[in-house]
Design a protein around this motif. Structure first.
Motif, PDB file in Angstrom:
ATOM      1  N   LYS A  27      27.249  31.455  67.089  1.00 51.19           N
ATOM      2  CA  LYS A  27      28.160  32.539  66.747  1.00 51.19           C
ATOM      3  C   LYS A  27      29.078  32.176  65.576  1.00 51.19           C
ATOM      4  N   ILE A  28      29.186  33.132  64.650  1.00 49.52           N
ATOM      5  CA  ILE A  28      30.133  33.024  63.542  1.00 49.52           C
ATOM      6  C   ILE A  28      31.096  34.196  63.644  1.00 49.52           C
ATOM      7  N   GLY A  29      32.388  33.913  63.534  1.00 48.47           N
ATOM      8  CA  GLY A  29      33.402  34.944  63.662  1.00 48.47           C
ATOM      9  C   GLY A  29      33.811  35.552  62.331  1.00 48.47           C
ATOM     10  N   VAL A  30      34.230  36.797  62.386  1.00 47.21           N
ATOM     11  CA  VAL A  30      34.880  37.455  61.254  1.00 47.21           C
ATOM     12  C   VAL A  30      36.242  37.924  61.732  1.00 47.21           C
ATOM     13  N   GLN A  31      37.282  37.441  61.108  1.00 47.88           N
ATOM     14  CA  GLN A  31      38.644  37.893  61.382  1.00 47.88           C
ATOM     15  C   GLN A  31      39.139  38.600  60.136  1.00 47.88           C
ATOM     16  N   ALA A  32      39.335  39.923  60.239  1.00 49.36           N
ATOM     17  CA  ALA A  32      39.655  40.709  59.052  1.00 49.36           C
ATOM     18  C   ALA A  32      40.313  42.026  59.458  1.00 49.36           C
ATOM     19  N   PRO A  33      40.969  42.703  58.510  1.00 53.53           N
ATOM     20  CA  PRO A  33      41.566  44.010  58.802  1.00 53.53           C
ATOM     21  C   PRO A  33      40.508  45.115  58.761  1.00 53.53           C
ATOM     22  N   ASP A  74      42.163  42.149  62.903  1.00 54.18           N
ATOM     23  CA  ASP A  74      43.555  41.681  62.968  1.00 54.18           C
ATOM     24  C   ASP A  74      44.535  42.631  62.269  1.00 54.18           C
ATOM     25  N   GLU A  75      44.014  43.689  61.653  1.00 50.22           N
ATOM     26  CA  GLU A  75      44.833  44.691  60.963  1.00 50.22           C
ATOM     27  C   GLU A  75      45.755  44.072  59.908  1.00 50.22           C
ATOM     28  N   ALA A  76      45.453  42.836  59.497  1.00 42.77           N
ATOM     29  CA  ALA A  76      46.296  42.096  58.537  1.00 42.77           C
ATOM     30  C   ALA A  76      47.699  41.844  59.084  1.00 42.77           C
ATOM     31  N   LYS A  77      47.826  41.743  60.411  1.00 50.18           N
ATOM     32  CA  LYS A  77      49.109  41.505  61.057  1.00 50.18           C
ATOM     33  C   LYS A  77      49.086  40.150  61.755  1.00 50.18           C
ATOM     34  N   ALA A  78      50.161  39.380  61.590  1.00 49.30           N
ATOM     35  CA  ALA A  78      50.204  38.021  62.116  1.00 49.30           C
ATOM     36  C   ALA A  78      50.014  37.969  63.632  1.00 49.30           C
ATOM     37  N   GLN A  79      50.679  38.859  64.352  1.00 47.08           N
ATOM     38  CA  GLN A  79      50.582  38.841  65.812  1.00 47.08           C
ATOM     39  C   GLN A  79      49.153  39.119  66.268  1.00 47.08           C
ATOM     40  N   LYS A  80      48.524  40.101  65.665  1.00 46.39           N
ATOM     41  CA  LYS A  80      47.141  40.423  66.033  1.00 46.39           C
ATOM     42  C   LYS A  80      46.185  39.317  65.584  1.00 46.39           C
ATOM     43  N   ALA A  81      46.516  38.649  64.477  1.00 48.35           N
ATOM     44  CA  ALA A  81      45.685  37.545  64.001  1.00 48.35           C
ATOM     45  C   ALA A  81      45.675  36.403  65.006  1.00 48.35           C
ATOM     46  N   ALA A  82      46.831  36.105  65.581  1.00 45.09           N
ATOM     47  CA  ALA A  82      46.914  35.050  66.599  1.00 45.09           C
ATOM     48  C   ALA A  82      46.077  35.396  67.820  1.00 45.09           C
ATOM     49  N   VAL A  83      46.089  36.669  68.200  1.00 47.64           N
ATOM     50  CA  VAL A  83      45.264  37.126  69.327  1.00 47.64           C
ATOM     51  C   VAL A  83      43.783  37.011  68.979  1.00 47.64           C
ATOM     52  N   CYS A  84      43.437  37.388  67.746  1.00 48.09           N
ATOM     53  CA  CYS A  84      42.042  37.290  67.297  1.00 48.09           C
ATOM     54  C   CYS A  84      41.533  35.854  67.351  1.00 48.09           C
ATOM     55  N   GLY A  98      37.694  34.464  57.304  1.00 47.19           N
ATOM     56  CA  GLY A  98      38.872  35.319  57.265  1.00 47.19           C
ATOM     57  C   GLY A  98      40.147  34.567  57.621  1.00 47.19           C
ATOM     58  N   SER A  99      41.235  35.262  57.396  1.00 47.04           N
ATOM     59  CA  SER A  99      41.333  36.690  57.180  1.00 47.04           C
ATOM     60  C   SER A  99      41.550  37.020  55.703  1.00 47.04           C
ATOM     61  N   TYR A 100      41.762  38.309  55.441  1.00 39.95           N
ATOM     62  CA  TYR A 100      41.972  38.801  54.077  1.00 39.95           C
ATOM     63  C   TYR A 100      43.347  38.432  53.545  1.00 39.95           C
ATOM     64  N   THR A 101      44.395  38.546  54.361  1.00 39.94           N
ATOM     65  CA  THR A 101      45.748  38.231  53.895  1.00 39.94           C
ATOM     66  C   THR A 101      46.144  36.816  54.296  1.00 39.94           C
ATOM     67  N   SER A 102      47.024  36.237  53.501  1.00 39.82           N
ATOM     68  CA  SER A 102      47.486  34.877  53.788  1.00 39.82           C
ATOM     69  C   SER A 102      48.257  34.812  55.095  1.00 39.82           C
ATOM     70  N   GLY A 103      49.086  35.824  55.355  1.00 38.17           N
ATOM     71  CA  GLY A 103      49.885  35.815  56.573  1.00 38.17           C
ATOM     72  C   GLY A 103      49.047  35.819  57.830  1.00 38.17           C
ATOM     73  N   ALA A 104      48.014  36.669  57.856  1.00 40.17           N
ATOM     74  CA  ALA A 104      47.127  36.729  59.014  1.00 40.17           C
ATOM     75  C   ALA A 104      46.303  35.454  59.129  1.00 40.17           C
ATOM     76  N   THR A 105      45.916  34.897  58.005  1.00 42.81           N
ATOM     77  CA  THR A 105      45.163  33.639  58.009  1.00 42.81           C
ATOM     78  C   THR A 105      45.988  32.512  58.600  1.00 42.81           C
ATOM     79  N   GLU A 106      47.226  32.416  58.140  1.00 46.45           N
ATOM     80  CA  GLU A 106      48.094  31.322  58.580  1.00 46.45           C
ATOM     81  C   GLU A 106      48.429  31.431  60.067  1.00 46.45           C
ATOM     82  N   ALA A 108      46.578  32.282  62.392  1.00 46.38           N
ATOM     83  CA  ALA A 108      45.442  31.870  63.213  1.00 46.38           C
ATOM     84  C   ALA A 108      45.067  30.399  63.026  1.00 46.38           C
ATOM     85  N   GLN A 109      45.583  29.762  61.999  1.00 51.42           N
ATOM     86  CA  GLN A 109      45.140  28.418  61.616  1.00 51.42           C
ATOM     87  C   GLN A 109      45.230  27.383  62.731  1.00 51.42           C
TER      88      GLN A 109
END
Length: 374
Positions: A27-33, A74-84, A98-106, A108-109
């Motif tokens: 499995k490969i994941g995609v985390q994106a808005p 993740d809708e490009a939102k930090a909280q949703k990115a953490a859940v993702c 992913g993700s597309y935005t730096s904030g959402a990426t960070e 989840a890191q």
């Protein structure tokens, strides 16, 4: 790190590794808005990943395993990115695009790092590599390289005397705005105002009225197209006689829709856009993308993410392993000039992509643009 968290993370990574060995799929994941204001970018990232995966599966898969794509919005939102991040780890992915935005990426890191899951993103914020996580590498280029190019263009090429720098409050936009201000000043340029807008406000006349009083030669905006197009339109409505230069995330078809006729003359600084990429891989994959989805990618970002996935696949095949540490070490230390869709793909030991090349575009109000400098 807390001992219980450490042992829990190790146990989880062991389960993931065991499931990879036992299953006929990987499995490969995609985390994106996939939804929200950046949905056209996120959906195109997912589409490009699925295109590459379909090609690989048709050729026999990855080390004999079929690849399954698991997407989290993740809708490009930090909280949703953490859940993702937690969701994708629990799904058993070994790598995430992913993700597309730096904030959402960070956001989840750390989860991916603790779980030994690879992550590659187009996020350009310099903060993304500060933690030195071996699980992360960038598939685009950092703010610092773009800011130096932008300053050179504004100060030395255009010789602007009064420069306004605007950003929003996101980690990407604020970081690029700050870096550009510093680069301009390092060249002896004059930043008469450094301001910030709240993304999504839609009415920026108060900020622009303040800017107008400073009589700028140019307004530089480091944020996203969703606000950049409106800024340009409202600048024209207020009859502010200044050039408008946008950073890379303004380069999206929706900028034209928001700016309307005011798009005419706007300058964008970005990597070469998909349609002018000269590489063989670009010709192949962009033609395949258009044939499959009946459209072109909206920007360069889905394409850099596709290169991130292709680098992961290359790492698996060269190491003959799904061991993410081995794959990461290969990408950082042994992969040289991998033939990317966006050009030679090289990753430094700290996860930074190197070898940036930027282009200056000028927009027309019909939705097209032309290269004015390289």
């Amino acid at each position: 790190m807390d001992f219980k968290k450490l042992t829990g993370a190790l146990a989880l990574s062991a389960v993931v590794a065991s499931s990879l060995l036992a299953s006929d799929t990987v499995k490969i994941g995609v985390q994106a808005p996939i939804t929200g204001k950046y949905a056209n970018e996120g959906q195109s990232i997912e589409n490009f990943v699925k295109l590459i995966v379909a090609e690989k599966n048709a050729a026999g898969g990855l080390l004999g395993k079929q690849i399954e794509v698991v997407t989290c919005d993740d809708e490009a939102k930090a909280q949703k990115a953490a859940v993702c991040a937690k969701k994708l780890v629990n799904e058993g992915v070994f790598a995430v695009i992913g993700s597309y935005t730096s904030g959402a990426t960070e956001a989840a890191q750390t989860t991916y790092f603790r779980s030994k899951v690879l992550q590659t993103s187009d996020g350009t914020s310099d903060s993304l590599i500060k933690r030195k996580y071996w699980t992360f590498f960038r598939n685009s280029f950092p703010n610092s390289s773009q800011s130096d190019f932008t300053a050179e263009y504004m100060v030395n090429s255009k010789k602007y005397k009064n420069i306004v720098v605007l950003s929003d409050y996101s980690s990407y936009s604020e970081g690029l705005g700050d870096a550009t201000e510093a680069s301009v000043k390092a060249l002896g340029g004059n930043v008469v105002f450094r301001g910030k807008i709240k993304s999504g406000t839609q009415n920026f006349t108060a900020m622009l009225t303040k800017v107008k009083a400073m009589n700028p030669d140019v307004i530089y905006y480091s944020g996203y197209y969703t606000d950049g197009g409106l800024l340009r339109s409202q600048q024209k409505q207020l009859q502010i006689d200044a050039d408008f230069v946008g950073g890379d995330s303004n380069d999206n078809p929706d900028f034209y829709k928001l700016a309307g006729n005011a798009a005419e003359g706007t300058v964008l600084i970005n990597f070469p856009t998909p349609e002018i990429l000269p590489y063989e891989a670009a010709k192949k994959y962009l033609a395949a993308y258009k044939a499959e989805f009946k459209m072109d990618p909206p920007s360069i970002w889905p394409v850099t993410n596709a290169d991130g996935l292709r680098a992961v696949i290359e790492g698996v095949e060269k190491t003959k392993s799904f061991d993410t540490k081995k794959i990461s070490d290969y990408i950082r230390n042994d992969m040289k000039d991998f033939p990317g869709i966006t050009g030679p793909f090289n990753i430094r030991e700290d996860g930074e992509r190197v070898g940036a090349k930027f282009v200056v575009y000028k927009m027309k109000n019909d939705g097209t643009k032309s290269v004015v400098s390289e």
